[in-house]
Design a protein around this motif. Structure first.
Motif, PDB file in Angstrom:
ATOM      1  N   UNK A  21     -55.692 -11.852   8.148  1.00 22.76           N
ATOM      2  CA  UNK A  21     -54.522 -11.098   8.597  1.00 22.76           C
ATOM      3  C   UNK A  21     -53.404 -12.033   9.062  1.00 22.76           C
ATOM      4  N   UNK A  22     -53.795 -13.146   9.659  1.00 23.65           N
ATOM      5  CA  UNK A  22     -52.792 -14.130  10.080  1.00 23.65           C
ATOM      6  C   UNK A  22     -52.068 -14.712   8.873  1.00 23.65           C
ATOM      7  N   UNK A  23     -52.807 -15.002   7.815  1.00 19.30           N
ATOM      8  CA  UNK A  23     -52.194 -15.534   6.598  1.00 19.30           C
ATOM      9  C   UNK A  23     -51.281 -14.499   5.941  1.00 19.30           C
ATOM     10  N   UNK A  24     -51.689 -13.228   6.015  1.00 18.38           N
ATOM     11  CA  UNK A  24     -50.855 -12.164   5.461  1.00 18.38           C
ATOM     12  C   UNK A  24     -49.523 -12.073   6.215  1.00 18.38           C
ATOM     13  N   UNK A  25     -49.594 -12.185   7.538  1.00 15.04           N
ATOM     14  CA  UNK A  25     -48.371 -12.176   8.337  1.00 15.04           C
ATOM     15  C   UNK A  25     -47.497 -13.377   8.039  1.00 15.04           C
ATOM     16  N   UNK A  26     -48.131 -14.531   7.867  1.00 12.81           N
ATOM     17  CA  UNK A  26     -47.381 -15.744   7.535  1.00 12.81           C
ATOM     18  C   UNK A  26     -46.694 -15.607   6.181  1.00 12.81           C
ATOM     19  N   UNK A  27     -47.378 -14.974   5.229  1.00 12.09           N
ATOM     20  CA  UNK A  27     -46.788 -14.753   3.913  1.00 12.09           C
ATOM     21  C   UNK A  27     -45.563 -13.829   4.015  1.00 12.09           C
ATOM     22  N   UNK A  28     -45.633 -12.832   4.891  1.00 15.06           N
ATOM     23  CA  UNK A  28     -44.497 -11.935   5.099  1.00 15.06           C
ATOM     24  C   UNK A  28     -43.306 -12.694   5.671  1.00 15.06           C
ATOM     25  N   UNK A  29     -43.584 -13.577   6.614  1.00 19.10           N
ATOM     26  CA  UNK A  29     -42.530 -14.394   7.220  1.00 19.10           C
ATOM     27  C   UNK A  29     -41.882 -15.299   6.175  1.00 19.10           C
ATOM     28  N   UNK A  30     -42.711 -15.926   5.347  1.00 16.34           N
ATOM     29  CA  UNK A  30     -42.196 -16.811   4.301  1.00 16.34           C
ATOM     30  C   UNK A  30     -41.348 -16.016   3.304  1.00 16.34           C
ATOM     31  N   UNK A  31     -41.767 -14.781   2.984  1.00 21.08           N
ATOM     32  CA  UNK A  31     -41.012 -13.945   2.058  1.00 21.08           C
ATOM     33  C   UNK A  31     -39.640 -13.606   2.630  1.00 21.08           C
ATOM     34  N   UNK A  32     -39.584 -13.282   3.930  1.00 20.04           N
ATOM     35  CA  UNK A  32     -38.313 -12.973   4.581  1.00 20.04           C
ATOM     36  C   UNK A  32     -37.392 -14.192   4.559  1.00 20.04           C
ATOM     37  N   UNK A  33     -37.947 -15.352   4.923  1.00 15.82           N
ATOM     38  CA  UNK A  33     -37.161 -16.587   4.915  1.00 15.82           C
ATOM     39  C   UNK A  33     -36.685 -16.911   3.501  1.00 15.82           C
ATOM     40  N   UNK A  34     -37.549 -16.691   2.517  1.00 16.16           N
ATOM     41  CA  UNK A  34     -37.186 -16.955   1.131  1.00 16.16           C
ATOM     42  C   UNK A  34     -36.033 -16.062   0.681  1.00 16.16           C
ATOM     43  N   UNK A  35     -36.028 -14.810   1.153  1.00 10.12           N
ATOM     44  CA  UNK A  35     -34.924 -13.917   0.835  1.00 10.12           C
ATOM     45  C   UNK A  35     -33.611 -14.431   1.389  1.00 10.12           C
ATOM     46  N   UNK A  66     -44.523  -7.991   0.497  1.00  9.17           N
ATOM     47  CA  UNK A  66     -43.777  -9.227   0.286  1.00  9.17           C
ATOM     48  C   UNK A  66     -42.405  -8.950  -0.322  1.00  9.17           C
ATOM     49  N   UNK A  67     -42.331  -8.012  -1.272  1.00  4.14           N
ATOM     50  CA  UNK A  67     -41.045  -7.657  -1.879  1.00  4.14           C
ATOM     51  C   UNK A  67     -40.103  -7.081  -0.830  1.00  4.14           C
ATOM     52  N   UNK A  68     -40.629  -6.203   0.029  1.00  4.38           N
ATOM     53  CA  UNK A  68     -39.792  -5.585   1.059  1.00  4.38           C
ATOM     54  C   UNK A  68     -39.310  -6.617   2.078  1.00  4.38           C
ATOM     55  N   UNK A  69     -40.177  -7.538   2.470  1.00  2.00           N
ATOM     56  CA  UNK A  69     -39.764  -8.591   3.398  1.00  2.00           C
ATOM     57  C   UNK A  69     -38.699  -9.476   2.771  1.00  2.00           C
ATOM     58  N   UNK A  70     -38.867  -9.787   1.493  1.00  8.01           N
ATOM     59  CA  UNK A  70     -37.863 -10.583   0.773  1.00  8.01           C
ATOM     60  C   UNK A  70     -36.527  -9.856   0.752  1.00  8.01           C
ATOM     61  N   UNK A 128     -46.579   1.580   2.856  1.00 10.29           N
ATOM     62  CA  UNK A 128     -47.604   0.549   3.057  1.00 10.29           C
ATOM     63  C   UNK A 128     -48.067   0.437   4.513  1.00 10.29           C
ATOM     64  N   UNK A 129     -47.507   1.287   5.391  1.00  8.19           N
ATOM     65  CA  UNK A 129     -47.950   1.277   6.790  1.00  8.19           C
ATOM     66  C   UNK A 129     -47.501   0.070   7.575  1.00  8.19           C
ATOM     67  N   UNK A 130     -46.365  -0.512   7.197  1.00  9.82           N
ATOM     68  CA  UNK A 130     -45.888  -1.710   7.892  1.00  9.82           C
ATOM     69  C   UNK A 130     -44.372  -1.779   7.833  1.00  9.82           C
ATOM     70  N   UNK A 131     -43.751  -2.103   8.984  1.00  6.39           N
ATOM     71  CA  UNK A 131     -42.312  -2.357   8.997  1.00  6.39           C
ATOM     72  C   UNK A 131     -42.077  -3.779   8.530  1.00  6.39           C
ATOM     73  N   UNK A 132     -41.085  -3.948   7.670  1.00  4.13           N
ATOM     74  CA  UNK A 132     -40.920  -5.247   7.016  1.00  4.13           C
ATOM     75  C   UNK A 132     -39.667  -6.008   7.449  1.00  4.13           C
ATOM     76  N   UNK A 133     -38.897  -5.461   8.384  1.00  3.44           N
ATOM     77  CA  UNK A 133     -37.717  -6.191   8.868  1.00  3.44           C
ATOM     78  C   UNK A 133     -37.954  -6.787  10.248  1.00  3.44           C
ATOM     79  N   UNK A 134     -39.090  -6.474  10.854  1.00  2.00           N
ATOM     80  CA  UNK A 134     -39.345  -6.837  12.249  1.00  2.00           C
ATOM     81  C   UNK A 134     -40.111  -8.158  12.301  1.00  2.00           C
ATOM     82  N   UNK A 135     -39.398  -9.273  12.124  1.00  2.00           N
ATOM     83  CA  UNK A 135     -40.061 -10.568  12.091  1.00  2.00           C
ATOM     84  C   UNK A 135     -40.590 -10.992  13.461  1.00  2.00           C
ATOM     85  N   UNK A 136     -39.991 -10.458  14.534  1.00  2.00           N
ATOM     86  CA  UNK A 136     -40.543 -10.734  15.865  1.00  2.00           C
ATOM     87  C   UNK A 136     -41.976 -10.253  15.949  1.00  2.00           C
TER      88      UNK A 136
END
Length: 253
Positions: free
Chosen positions: A65-79, A133-137, A40-48
């Motif tokens: 794009x900001x909302x997409x990044x926020x969704x990734x952060x929320x997915x990581x936190x949800x995991x 989102x799955x990968x961030x979770x 997907x062209x994106x690293x999903x563990x790098x929350x910084x």
């Protein structure tokens, strides 16, 4: 080797098993992260980086794009939250698989990630965001597992922190104590070896994950899922058997 794996996710473990589990999960995280980037062209563990990108996109007026990044952060936190729920629920019920259940969920999600791969090429607009989102979770889920198990001594996706700690210990190792012998600057060689092992495991996992996704594609997730299942199947099976015995009609109260 396989019988020894049973104790790695057990409630009662040794520090050595913590390190072994941490190194294994670092390997899985590295492979998943690298493979996810190729997918997907994106690293999903790098929350910084994700949080920084949200700020950058907001300043640039790129709200989507900001909302997409926020969704990734929320997915990581949800995991991470999901791991906390599952582990505490299991511990309160004295389950042997309290720490293994989140890894069982991760194994299932890795297989789902593999299934998403077949649809990404045809429905990129839908499946790419879902895959991210799955990968961030998954990353949040896994990092929280080893954090809970090791009492925050080991993390598997936060390589920045590992490299920082490695640098600190290396600085102590090469410090020359000239002025006084009363307060010697000494490196913690045990921590030095631990951080080096975890970073190396993440790197090797990333290398093999990238090679796997480049050569055979999403089926690379299958051996990763099997590896996680090997870690958790016995405690999960024991708890299932215990539950069945307790709920059997012939069980005496």
């Amino acid at each position: 080797m396989i019988p020894q794996l049973r104790g790695w996710t057990a409630v009662q473990r040794t520090p050595q098993n913590n390190v072994r589990l941490g190194a294994t999960l670092c390997f899985v995280a590295g492979a998943t992260n690298a493979g996810g980037f190729l997918a997907v062209g994106q690293y999903t563990s790098h929350m910084t980086g994700v949080v920084s990108s949200v700020a950058d996109h907001l300043v640039l007026g790129q709200v989507g794009l900001a909302l997409a990044g926020l969704a990734s952060l929320v997915a990581f936190i949800s995991g991470a939250m999901t791991t906390a729920w599952m582990v505490n629920w299991g511990l309160r019920r004295n389950l042997q698989s309290a720490y293994g259940r989140p890894l069982l969920l991760e194994a299932a999600l890795l297989l789902i990630f593999g299934l998403f791969g077949t649809g990404i090429n045809f429905f990129a607009g839908l499946f790419v965001p879902l895959t991210v989102l799955v990968l961030c979770f998954i990353m949040g889920l896994q990092n929280a597992v080893i954090t809970k198990i090791s009492n925050a001594e080991i993390r598997t996706t936060h390589v920045t922190g590992l490299v920082t700690d490695l640098g600190i210990e290396l600085g102590k190792l090469f410090y020359i104590n000239r002025l006084t012998r009363e307060k010697m600057v000494m490196a913690n060689r045990k921590k030095l070896r631990l951080h080096a092992k975890l970073i190396s495991s993440f790197f090797v996992g990333g290398l093999l994950g990238a090679v796997g996704f480049k050569t055979i594609g999403y089926v690379t997730t299958v051996p990763l899922a099997i590896l996680l299942l090997l870690l958790v199947w016995r405690p999960v099976l024991n708890d299932a058997k215990k539950w069945m015995d307790l709920n059997h009609p012939d069980h005496e109260l």
